[in-house]
Design an enzyme around this catalytic site. Structure first.
Site, short mmCIF file in Angstrom:
data_model
loop_
_atom_site.label_atom_id
_atom_site.label_comp_id
_atom_site.label_asym_id
_atom_site.label_seq_id
_atom_site.Cartn_x
_atom_site.Cartn_y
_atom_site.Cartn_z
N LYS A 260 0.61 -1.06 0.27
CA LYS A 260 0.18 -0.46 -0.02
C LYS A 260 1.03 1.20 0.40
CE LYS A 260 -2.37 3.94 2.25
NZ LYS A 260 -1.60 4.28 2.88
N ASP A 276 -5.41 5.24 -15.83
CA ASP A 276 -6.10 4.29 -15.00
C ASP A 276 -5.88 3.76 -13.96
OD1 ASP A 276 -8.30 2.61 -14.29
OD2 ASP A 276 -8.55 1.47 -16.63
#
Length: 418
Positions: A260, A276
């Site tokens: 993360k 994206d």
């Protein structure tokens, strides 16, 4: 040549920062005005054309990370993120990486993978028929893009694989497409849909899904860097960073948080340049589990001089033409600030930012702890949330740090006192 190693950039005011970035990227006055006055970069009218049922726009902070040297070229890296400490951490990691030449990049060509699902076919016969008809299939696919064909790109290969499902066996026909400097989703989907009738004719089967795969394993990008052992904090810190990496390499609970942090850097740059981000996240997480266990995306080791060596490799589909870049003025400006000339170059910057971010995070975890620096920056958010004005914020932050009591309630109490 522009130099991204800028001393105390964070201490400069808004206009001073814009002036530095403007000179670095040769921004026009109009572009600087957009940045100065931006509330999100697009009007409601723009937003209403981009999504359904629009009711407004939503802004996030845009900053730049300094110090990045990648394959011998300096970069200021635009990052869009709401989380404090991420931009500072990336800048710090890049500064230490500069000592030994910055980041080095290895990148595949921009190959996209399109998939056509074939049902009710004799798979053994169908595979050989598809192979024998490859040139015809490629011709149909490439007819969907005159531009790619003219520059020697486009659909290059047709392959097949059989998969076993709860509903039985399926044949998956895959197109390998060189999409150049685009992310490539639209052209990949168009080519898949165009060849589907021919595949039905060849196989006698029925095609169902005809769409790209976001698991872009033919667009791998790898960044590596050497971090000086003395700047890292000495050999003990180097060894501890490697031990912390080993934790993330073999424990899924640690790996998720570890990765993360990497994606904090990667997605910040992706957001700024109109990529994206959901596709990038999905591909990276799939790649982290490619051997059957979810692991660290980075690899950390040390060289024969005791310096820390970091590597990050992920599949990464990005573009510098098409998509949101064509319509979002801030995304256009951020891409100009980066001074990238190709999708491969942009991918290298994005992965380098993820590696720099991971270095700083894991170094903080193995030394002072992640909260020390993070909470100092978070204190500003808390002071603002408590209702402090710009003059009061600095005073409240200093008092909370001195007391080692950084919380919203304490910020409110201190605001009442002053």
């Amino acid at each position: 040549m522009p130099d991204s190693s800028i001393s105390k950039f964070f201490e400069k005011d808004h206009m001073e920062r814009l002036d530095i970035v403007g000179k670095f990227a040769n921004l026009s006055n109009d572009e600087l005005n957009i940045l100065e006055k931006a509330t999100g970069g697009i009007t409601f009218e723009n937003a209403d054309k981009m999504v359904e049922n629009a009711i407004g726009t939503f802004s996030l902070p845009l900053g730049v990370a300094t110090n990045f040297l990648i394959d011998g070229k300096d970069y200021l890296v635009p990052m869009v993120i709401e989380e404090p400490s991420v931009i500072a951490a990336a800048s710090k990691g890049a500064k230490i990486a500069r000592i030994h030449g910055g980041f080095k990049i290895k990148a595949d060509e921009s190959f996209s993978i399109g998939q056509i699902q074939v049902l009710d076919a004799n798979i053994a016969d169908a595979e050989s028929k598809i192979k024998n008809s490859q040139e015809e299939i490629l011709k149909i696919a490439n007819a969907k893009s005159n531009t790619l064909s003219k520059i020697g790109k486009g659909a290059k290969q047709v392959s097949c694989k059989e998969i076993k499902t709860d509903s039985g066996k399926m044949l998956i026909v895959e197109l390998l497409i060189d999409v150049g400097d685009a992310m490539g989703a639209n052209i990949t989907n168009s080519m898949c849909e165009a060849v589907a009738p021919k595949i039905e004719e060849i196989t006698g089967g029925r095609t169902l899904l005809r769409i790209l795969s976001n698991y872009s394993t033919r667009r791998l990008v790898k960044a590596s860097a050497v971090f000086d052992k003395d700047e890292v904090g000495g050999e003990e810190v180097v060894d501890n960073i490697i031990l912390a990496y080993q934790f993330a390499a073999f424990d899924v609970y640690r790996a998720v948080t570890h990765n993360k942090g990497i994606m904090n850097g990667i997605i910040s740059v992706a957001n700024a340049t109109g990529q994206d981000s959901r596709a990038i996240e999905a591909a990276a997480n799939a790649y982290a589990a490619r051997d059957g266990q979810y692991r660290s995306l980075t690899v950390w080791s040390k060289d024969d001089k005791g310096n820390l060596v970091g590597e990050l490799e992920i599949p990464l589909s990005v573009g510098v033409v098409g998509g949101i870049i064509n319509v979002h003025p801030i995304a256009k400006i951020c891409t100009k600030i980066l001074r990238v000339n190709s999708a491969k170059e942009l991918a290298g910057v994005i992965v380098s930012t993820g590696l720099a971010q991971n270095f700083s995070a894991i170094r903080a975890l193995t030394t002072d702890g992640i909260q020390k620096g993070h909470m100092k920056l978070h204190a500003r958010n808390l002071a603002a949330a408590a209702g402090a004005n710009s003059q009061q914020i600095d005073k409240i932050v200093q008092m909370m740090i001195k007391e080692n009591n950084i919380s919203l309630n304490r910020a409110k109490e201190l605001l009442e006192q002053i």
